[in-house]
Motif scaffolding. Structure first.
Motif, PDB file in Angstrom:
ATOM      1  N   LYS A 705       0.809  -1.221   0.000  1.00  0.00           N
ATOM      2  CA  LYS A 705       0.000   0.000   0.000  1.00  0.00           C
ATOM      3  C   LYS A 705       0.840   1.267   0.000  1.00  0.00           C
ATOM      4  CE  LYS A 705      -0.556  -0.266   5.040  1.00  0.00           C
ATOM      5  NZ  LYS A 705      -1.545  -0.387   6.144  1.00  0.00           N
ATOM      6  N   GLN A 706       2.098   1.139   0.413  1.00  0.00           N
ATOM      7  CA  GLN A 706       2.992   2.303   0.417  1.00  0.00           C
ATOM      8  C   GLN A 706       3.345   2.749  -1.005  1.00  0.00           C
ATOM      9  OE1 GLN A 706       7.090   1.181   1.676  1.00  0.00           O
ATOM     10  NE2 GLN A 706       6.265  -0.902   1.802  1.00  0.00           N
ATOM     11  N   ILE A 707       3.121   1.867  -2.006  1.00  0.00           N
ATOM     12  CA  ILE A 707       3.430   2.192  -3.399  1.00  0.00           C
ATOM     13  C   ILE A 707       2.162   2.726  -4.034  1.00  0.00           C
ATOM     14  CG2 ILE A 707       4.283   1.294  -5.596  1.00  0.00           C
ATOM     15  CD1 ILE A 707       5.619  -0.958  -3.961  1.00  0.00           C
ATOM     16  N   THR A 708       2.084   4.037  -4.172  1.00  0.00           N
ATOM     17  CA  THR A 708       0.834   4.683  -4.596  1.00  0.00           C
ATOM     18  C   THR A 708       0.777   4.963  -6.092  1.00  0.00           C
ATOM     19  OG1 THR A 708       1.783   6.849  -4.069  1.00  0.00           O
ATOM     20  CG2 THR A 708       0.502   5.744  -2.331  1.00  0.00           C
ATOM     21  N   GLN A 709       1.901   4.874  -6.766  1.00  0.00           N
ATOM     22  CA  GLN A 709       1.953   5.096  -8.205  1.00  0.00           C
ATOM     23  C   GLN A 709       2.351   3.806  -8.913  1.00  0.00           C
ATOM     24  OE1 GLN A 709       1.155   8.047  -9.712  1.00  0.00           O
ATOM     25  NE2 GLN A 709       0.655   8.865  -7.677  1.00  0.00           N
ATOM     26  N   THR A 710       1.833   3.640 -10.128  1.00  0.00           N
ATOM     27  CA  THR A 710       2.246   2.482 -10.916  1.00  0.00           C
ATOM     28  C   THR A 710       3.770   2.460 -11.020  1.00  0.00           C
ATOM     29  OG1 THR A 710       0.219   2.539 -12.214  1.00  0.00           O
ATOM     30  CG2 THR A 710       2.085   1.349 -13.152  1.00  0.00           C
ATOM     31  N   ALA A 711       4.364   1.302 -10.756  1.00  0.00           N
ATOM     32  CA  ALA A 711       5.830   1.249 -10.738  1.00  0.00           C
ATOM     33  C   ALA A 711       6.334  -0.124 -11.146  1.00  0.00           C
ATOM     34  CB  ALA A 711       6.349   1.582  -9.337  1.00  0.00           C
ATOM     35  N   LYS A 712       7.413  -0.099 -11.894  1.00  0.00           N
ATOM     36  CA  LYS A 712       8.171  -1.320 -12.111  1.00  0.00           C
ATOM     37  C   LYS A 712       9.183  -1.420 -10.970  1.00  0.00           C
ATOM     38  CE  LYS A 712      11.400  -3.690 -15.191  1.00  0.00           C
ATOM     39  NZ  LYS A 712      12.243  -3.631 -16.411  1.00  0.00           N
ATOM     40  N   MET A 713       9.234  -2.595 -10.326  1.00  0.00           N
ATOM     41  CA  MET A 713      10.112  -2.814  -9.183  1.00  0.00           C
ATOM     42  C   MET A 713      11.111  -3.925  -9.488  1.00  0.00           C
ATOM     43  SD  MET A 713       8.668  -0.610  -7.127  1.00  0.00           S
ATOM     44  CE  MET A 713       9.346  -0.964  -5.500  1.00  0.00           C
ATOM     45  N   ARG A 714      12.062  -4.048  -8.618  1.00  0.00           N
ATOM     46  CA  ARG A 714      13.083  -5.090  -8.750  1.00  0.00           C
ATOM     47  C   ARG A 714      13.256  -5.767  -7.403  1.00  0.00           C
ATOM     48  NH1 ARG A 714      18.785  -5.262  -8.099  1.00  0.00           N
ATOM     49  NH2 ARG A 714      19.837  -6.673  -9.563  1.00  0.00           N
ATOM     50  N   LEU A 715      13.094  -7.088  -7.384  1.00  0.00           N
ATOM     51  CA  LEU A 715      13.347  -7.871  -6.182  1.00  0.00           C
ATOM     52  C   LEU A 715      14.734  -8.494  -6.331  1.00  0.00           C
ATOM     53  CD1 LEU A 715      12.429  -9.184  -3.494  1.00  0.00           C
ATOM     54  CD2 LEU A 715      11.509 -11.071  -4.872  1.00  0.00           C
ATOM     55  N   ALA A 716      15.668  -8.071  -5.489  1.00  0.00           N
ATOM     56  CA  ALA A 716      17.056  -8.534  -5.579  1.00  0.00           C
ATOM     57  C   ALA A 716      17.373  -9.450  -4.407  1.00  0.00           C
ATOM     58  CB  ALA A 716      18.009  -7.347  -5.578  1.00  0.00           C
ATOM     59  N   LEU A 717      18.052 -10.574  -4.697  1.00  0.00           N
ATOM     60  CA  LEU A 717      18.435 -11.559  -3.689  1.00  0.00           C
ATOM     61  C   LEU A 717      19.943 -11.761  -3.730  1.00  0.00           C
ATOM     62  CD1 LEU A 717      15.793 -14.318  -4.565  1.00  0.00           C
ATOM     63  CD2 LEU A 717      15.504 -12.435  -2.956  1.00  0.00           C
ATOM     64  N   GLN A 718      20.519 -12.074  -2.555  1.00  0.00           N
ATOM     65  CA  GLN A 718      21.954 -12.350  -2.525  1.00  0.00           C
ATOM     66  C   GLN A 718      22.292 -13.304  -1.392  1.00  0.00           C
ATOM     67  OE1 GLN A 718      24.508  -8.925  -2.538  1.00  0.00           O
ATOM     68  NE2 GLN A 718      26.388 -10.120  -2.389  1.00  0.00           N
ATOM     69  N   VAL A 719      23.079 -14.343  -1.749  1.00  0.00           N
ATOM     70  CA  VAL A 719      23.667 -15.256  -0.773  1.00  0.00           C
ATOM     71  C   VAL A 719      25.160 -15.313  -1.059  1.00  0.00           C
ATOM     72  CG1 VAL A 719      23.795 -17.612   0.104  1.00  0.00           C
ATOM     73  CG2 VAL A 719      21.591 -16.658  -0.546  1.00  0.00           C
ATOM     74  N   GLY A 720      25.973 -14.810  -0.146  1.00  0.00           N
ATOM     75  CA  GLY A 720      27.402 -14.748  -0.414  1.00  0.00           C
ATOM     76  C   GLY A 720      27.657 -13.891  -1.641  1.00  0.00           C
TER      77      GLY A 720
END
Length: 945
Positions: A705-720
Motif C-alpha cells: 500500500k505504500q506504493i501509490t503510483q504504478t511502478a516497475k520494481m526489482r526484487l534482488a536476492l543475494q547469498v554470499g
C-alpha cells in the motif's frame, strides 16, 4: 610423380629428439615415439591443397552460385566427391626396423596407397584413422596417396542427418584436419593405455594393450605427477614385469595413487600425467596419458561427482564453426569456448549426434566441464539396418578408446531423438558399458520425444517430457517451451499465466534415474545484420542477406537493430524463466540449453544469447545470466509478476546449493527497490542449505500500500557472492473509469465512421472474426526454433500453427505508457495483453508508418505488425487496439493497461500524424492480406507421437 614435395623424415625426427631432450622441467616426460608431420602442400586434380585443412579452404572448387539459400550458411567453394591427395616421403635407412603408422586425426572415409599398392580402407568419422605402413614404407622414397570420400554413399544413410555429416553446421567437408603425419616407434610398442580411476581405493587400474614381434619378457614402468592443480603430487615410479606374446596381448596394472590423491571435478579439475613405458631388450616405447581421479555416478534421480551431488547446467553443441566449416582441433580454441560458457554458469556440454576432437576433451579436462558425446545418428533404429548398426558400433568402440581416459567424458548417448528398436539400443549400450564402465550411458537424447519414458538399461534420461501428454496441463513436461506441434500453445511459458511457481517435480517422479531436460529454450532472436561482416572464411550468411532484403521490401530495414535488441532481451528473460523451473525442482538431474550460441542451420535458428562467434548479443550480461544458472542460486517463488498495491507481496525463498559443500549460517539478503534504486523494503535472514539440496529457508512479505503510483520494481536476492533478481510491477487498486469524451467500439460501422470524421475520439477493438485474414495470433514467447520448420510440421500433424512472432517493440517514453511502465521489449506484465490479441498486418500502410505498439515478426514473413496503432480520420482520432481487454480485467496489469489506453486516446498527447479517409480505413480492415510463401524445412525427427 614429378614435382611432388618430399619429406625428409630423418631430419625432422632428429629435431624432435633434440627438443625433447632439452627439457629442463622436473615435472615432464619425453615422448619416445617420433612424429613426422605431413602438414603442407599435397597434389590433387584441382591443384595444390594444404593439409590439414579442407578442399573448401583451398578456394579451388568453383564459387557457389546459390545466394538464396536461407536454411543454413552457404559454402562458398563446396566440394563433394572423391579427392586424392598425393605427396612423397623419404624414409632413411635407420628406420627400416621401426613401426611406422600414418595418423589422420579426423577425416572422412579414406583409402590409402603406397607406391600404387593399396594399404586398406577406414570409415571412422569421430576418432583418428590409423594405418600401419611399416610393410610399405621401407628405406627410400615413396609415393603416398590418400583418397577421401565425402559423398553421401560413402556412409550409411542414417549418418547423413547427424552433426557429424550434415551441411547444417560444420558442413560435409572433404580433407583431413588436426594431427596428420607418421608416427614412428619400436616394433614392440604400447598400443593403448586405458586408466580406470578407483577413488575409493585410492588407486588407478591400467588396462594396457601391447604389441610384440616375438614372445619375450619385458618390464612396464609407471610414474607420474599432478598438474592443473594448486597442490603438487607425484606418483612414484612402479615396475611391473610382463610376458609378451607374438602379436597383441593385454595386461592389467594397479597403480597406487598415495594417501591423498587429488580429485577431478568441476570444482577442482586436477589432472595426472602418467608415463607408461615398455622396456624390452630391443628398445623402449612409452605413452603419456592424462587422466583424472574422479567418480561420476548416479544416486537416485541425481548425478554425483566424487560423492557430491551435482546438477548439470548444460548447453547443446551442434558443431558450429563458421570460419572453417569444421571443428577446431586446437585446445586453446575449445578452452576459450568452455571458459566463456562457464562464465554463464555452464558446467556441462552435450554434443548433438557427434563427438568433438581430442582437443575438446583436453580443454574440458582442464576447465572442469562434464561432456556428453554422441554417436553420429539421428533417426530410426532398425535391427535389419546392419550397415548402419555396424557403423555405430565401430564409432562407439573407437571413441571410447580414444577419448575414454578424459575425466570430462562422463556420459554417452547413441544419438539424437531416436525411435525404433529399443532392444537394439539396449544391446549397443550394454556392449559399450561392458567395454568401458567409466561413463554413464543413455539410449539417446530425447528418444521418442520423451513419450516412451525411461527405459530399462539407461543410466540417465535426456528428455523434454517423461511420458506421453494426456491433456493440456503440461504434467509430464520438463522444459517450458515447445513448438505448437509438440505441446498445447507451445508449452508452459506461453500457455500459462506467468509466475515463478512452476517446477517439474511431478514429471520426474515418474523416473527412477536422473532426468536431464533436453534442448531447453530455443527462443528466436532477430538477426543482427552487422554480423555479416564477421564471415571471412569458407561460409557466408546469404541467409542473412535474404532476410535483410525481405525487411527492406517492407520498409522496415531501419528498425533491424531495434528488432535485434528487443528480441535478444526478451529471449534472455525467457531463458531465465526456463532455467529456474529446473533449478527449483528438487531431485532433478539438469538441463541442456539450445543454446548459448546461435544454430545457423535447419532453417537458420538464431536462438542464442551469443552469436556463432561466441559474442554476446546484448540481451543479458553473462553475470546476470549466471545469477540464475550457477552452483548456488537464490530464487523467489511467487504467484505473479504483477500485483495490486492493496495486496501483500508474498514470496517463498528458495536456494539451490550445488556447490562443493553445505551452506552454513550465511545471510540471505533481499530488497525490493525501484528501477532507480530506491529501496522500498529489505530484509535478511541467516540460512543453512545442505550440499545438493533445493530448500526453502524462509519467505518475504511486504505490504504494497505504500506504493501509490504504478511502478516497475526489482526484487534482488543475494547469498554470499551469488545474486539473482526479478522484475515486478505494482499497480494502484483503482477502478477503471471510462472518459466521457471517449467512444469505444467493436466495429467500424457507417455511424462510427461518420462520428470519427466529425471529430470523435474513438478506441476501436476489432474482433477476431473481423481480423482473421489480416492478422496473426498472439504469441508471448519468442517463436520456437524456426518458423519455417515447425509451420510445416504443425500443418502436417493437423496442429495449430504458431503465430510466429518474437517480441513487442515499444518506446517506453511514449505517452501511452505514462501509467503502464514498460521496457522496449516484451516482459511478463504483457502476457495477458499479448495472449488475448491478434497483431494486425500493416504492410499496406505507407513506408514510414509505425504503430504505437509494434509486434516483431519472424524473418520468414517480416510483416509490419501492430497491436496498438493510430490515425487521424477527418477531425477525429482513431486508436486501434487488437487485444481484447475485457478478457483480463481480473488482473491488475489488465486494468492498468485498459485505463492507460483510454486516458491516452482522449489526451492531447494522442496526436496521430497519419491522415486517412473513412473509406481508406474501411478498406484497410476489409482487404485480405497477401500470404507470404514459406519454404518448408525438413526435420528428421518422427512426429508420430
Amino acid at each position: 610423380m614429378k614435382n611432388i614435395k618430399c619429406i625428409a623424415v630423418w631430419g625432422v625426427v632428429a629435431s624432435i629428439a633434440f627438443l625433447a631432450g632439452c627439457s629442463t622441467q622436473k615435472e615432464s616426460f619425453e615422448e619416445q615415439r617420433k612424429f613426422v608431420s605431413l602438414a603442407g602442400p599435397w597434389h590433387t586434380d584441382l591443384g595444390i591443397i594444404h593439409l590439414p585443412g579442407s578442399v573448401d579452404q583451398s578456394g579451388l572448387p568453383p564459387r557457389n552460385a546459390d545466394t538464396l539459400t536461407t536454411t543454413r550458411l552457404t559454402r562458398l567453394h563446396p566440394y563433394v566427391g572423391v579427392m586424392e591427395y598425393v605427396r612423397e616421403v623419404d624414409i632413411p635407412g635407420s628406420l627400416g626396423d621401426k613401426m611406422i603408422r600414418l595418423v589422420m586425426e579426423r577425416t572422412k572415409p579414406s583409402t590409402v596407397w603406397v607406391d600404387g599398392d593399396s594399404v586398406g580402407r577406414c570409415n571412422t568419422l569421430l576418432s583418428s584413422q590409423i594405418y600401419d605402413l611399416s610393410k610399405w614404407l621401407t628405406p627410400g622414397k615413396h609415393e603416398l596417396k590418400i583418397r577421401i570420400d565425402n559423398r553421401d554413399e560413402a556412409v550409411p544413410s542414417g549418418v547423413h542427418g547427424s552433426h557429424a555429416w550434415t551441411e547444417a553446421t560444420q558442413t560435409n567437408w572433404n580433407g583431413v584436419i588436426g594431427r596428420l603425419g607418421l608416427e614412428i616407434s619400436e616394433k614392440n610398442f604400447i598400443e593403448q593405455v586405458q586408466v580406470v580411476p578407483d577413488v575409493e581405493q585410492k588407486r588407478a587400474v591400467l588396462h594396457v594393450s601391447l604389441v610384440s614381434g616375438k614372445q619375450q619378457s619385458a618390464v612396464i614402468t609407471v610414474e607420474g605427477y599432478a598438474w592443473n592443480a594448486t597442490r603438487k603430487d607425484f606418483i612414484r615410479k612402479q615396475e611391473f614385469p610382463v610376458e609378451l606374446v607374438k602379436g597383441r596381448s593385454e595386461t592389467e596394472l594397479v597403480v597406487n595413487m598415495g594417501e591423498e590423491p587429488l580429485l577431478w571435478s568441476e570444482f577442482s579439475p586436477a589432472l595426472y600425467k602418467l608415463n607408461v613405458e615398455l622396456l624390452t631388450d630391443e628398445g623402449a616405447d612409452n605413452q603419456l596419458v592424462d587422466f583424472g581421479m574422479k567418480s561420476f555416478g548416479v544416486k537416485g534421480t541425481q548425478f554425483t561427482i566424487n560423492g557430491k551431488t551435482t546438477f548439470l547446467r548444460g548447453k547443446h553443441d551442434g558443431c558450429v564453426f563458421p570460419l572453417t566449416g569444421y571443428p577446431s582441433t586446437e585446445v586453446t580454441d575449445w578452452l576459450e569456448q568452455f571458459r566463456i560458457a562457464q562464465r554463464y554458469g555452464i558446467n556441462h556440454i552435450r554434443f548433438h549426434s557427434w563427438t568433438p576432437p581430442v582437443a575438446a576433451f583436453k580443454a574440458a579436462d582442464i576447465a572442469g566441464v562434464y561432456l556428453q558425446p554422441e554417436l553420429p545418428f539421428w533417426g530410426t533404429m532398425d535391427a535389419k539396418n546392419t550397415s548402419l548398426n555396424q557403423c555405430l558400433l565401430h564409432e562407439g568402440e573407437q571413441l571410447l578408446k580414444e577419448y575414454g581416459n578424459s575425466p570430462s567424458f562422463t556420459m554417452m548417448a547413441l544419438g539424437n531423438e531416436l525411435n525404433g528398436d529399443i532392444n537394439l539400443m539396449r544391446r549397443l549400450v550394454n556392449h559399450f558399458r561392458s567395454m568401458d564402465n567409466r561413463h554413464l550411458y543413455s539410449f539417446g537424447s530425447n528418444n521418442n520425444l520423451g513419450t516412451a519414458g525411461e527405459q530399462a538399461g539407461e543410466d540417465f534420461f535426456v528428455t523434454c517430457r517423461v511420458g506421453r501428454d494426456t491433456d493440456s496441463t503440461y504434467a509430464t513436461h520438463v522444459r517450458s517451451s515447445f513448438s505448437f506441434a509438440d505441446a498445447w500453445k507451445g508449452g508452459i511459458l506461453n500457455g500459462t499465466y506467468p509466475s515463478t511457481r512452476w517446477n517439474y517435480a511431478k514429471a520426474i517422479s515418474n523416473s527412477s534415474i536422473p532426468v536431464v531436460s533436453h534442448e531447453n529454450g530455443q527462443f528466436q532472436v532477430y538477426p543482427d545484420y552487422k554480423e555479416i561482416n564477421k564471415y571471412t572464411g569458407v561460409l557466408y550468411p546469404y541467409n542473412y542477406e535474404v532476410f535483410r532484403r525481405r525487411l527492406a521490401d517492407n520498409h522496415l530495414e531501419k528498425q533491424a537493430l531495434e528488432f535485434h535488441r528487443a528480441t535478444a532481451a526478451w529471449s534472455a528473460l525467457c531463458y531465465k524463466a526456463d532455467i529456474e523451473m529446473c533449478m527449483r525442482t528438487p531431485g532433478m538431474g539438469g538441463f541442456q540449453l539450445l543454446d548459448l550460441i546461435d544454430y545457423p542451420g535447419q532453417g537458420s535458428a538464431l536462438v542464442g544469447l551469443m552469436d556463432v562467434f561466441w559474442k554476446n548479443k546484448g540481451g543479458m550480461s553473462e553475470d546476470t545470466f549466471a545469477g540464475f544458472c550457477n552452483k548456488v542460486v537464490p530464487m523467489a517463488e511467487f504467484k505473479a509478476y504483477c500485483w495490486s498495491n492493496e495486496e501483500e507481496f508474498q514470496a517463498r525463498l528458495i536456494v539451490a546449493n550445488y556447490d562443493e559443500a553445505d551452506l552454513k549460517e550465511l545471510p540471505l539478503r533481499w530488497k525490493l527497490e525501484t528501477v532507480t534504486g530506491k529501496v522500498v523494503a529489505k530484509g535478511e535472514q541467516v540460512i543453512s542449505v545442505k550440499q545438493g539440496a533445493v530448500e526453502s529457508p524462509g519467505e518475504i512479505r511486504v505490504a504494497l500500500k505504500q506504493i501509490t503510483q504504478t511502478a516497475k520494481m526489482r526484487l534482488a536476492l543475494q547469498v554470499g557472492t551469488y545474486k539473482n533478481a526479478y522484475d515486478l510491477w505494482i499497480y494502484p487498486a483503482t477502478k477503471v473509469e471510462e472518459p466521457a469524451e471517449l467512444l469505444q467500439v467493436k466495429e467500424l460501422s457507417a455511424t462510427v465512421l461518420k462520428k470519427l470524421n466529425e471529430g470523435a475520439n474513438i478506441l476501436y477493438f476489432p474482433q477476431k472474426k473481423q481480423t482473421d485474414s489480416i492478422s496473426v495470433g498472439g504469441l508471448v514467447t519468442p517463436d520456437y526454433w524456426n518458423y519455417a520448420m515447425f509451420k510445416g510440421i504443425s500443418e502436417w500433424a493437423h496442429k495449430e500453427v504458431s503465430p510466429g512472432t518474437m517480441s513487442l517493440l515499444v518506446n517506453p517514453g511514449h505517452a501511452l505508457f505514462k501509467h503502464f511502465p514498460t521496457d522496449t521489449h516484451t516482459n511478463w506484465q504483457w502476457w495477458e495483453v499479448i495472449r488475448n490479441s491478434r497483431a494486425i498486418i500493416l504492410d499496406a500502410l505507407p513506408a514510414g508508418y509505425l504503430p504505437v505498439i509494434q509486434v516483431i515478426d519472424n524473418v520468414e514473413r517480416n510483416h509490419k505488425l501492430g497491436l496498438v496503432f493510430e490515425f487521424r480520420v477527418g477531425k477525429g482520432k482513431l486508436v486501434v487496439c487488437s487485444s481484447n481487454v475485457s478478457d483480463y480485467q481480473d488482473k491488475p496489469e489488465g486494468r492498468a493497461f485498459y485505463q492507460a489506453l483510454m486516458d491516452y486516446v482522449v489526451s492531447d498527447a494522442c496526436n496521430p500524424q497519419w491522415q486517412v479517409t473513412p473509406d481508406e480505413i474501411k478498406n484497410f480492415f476489409q482487404t485480405k492480406k497477401k500470404e507470404k510463401q514459406i519454404i518448408e524445412v525438413r526435420n528428421i525427427t518422427d512426429y508420430n507421437i
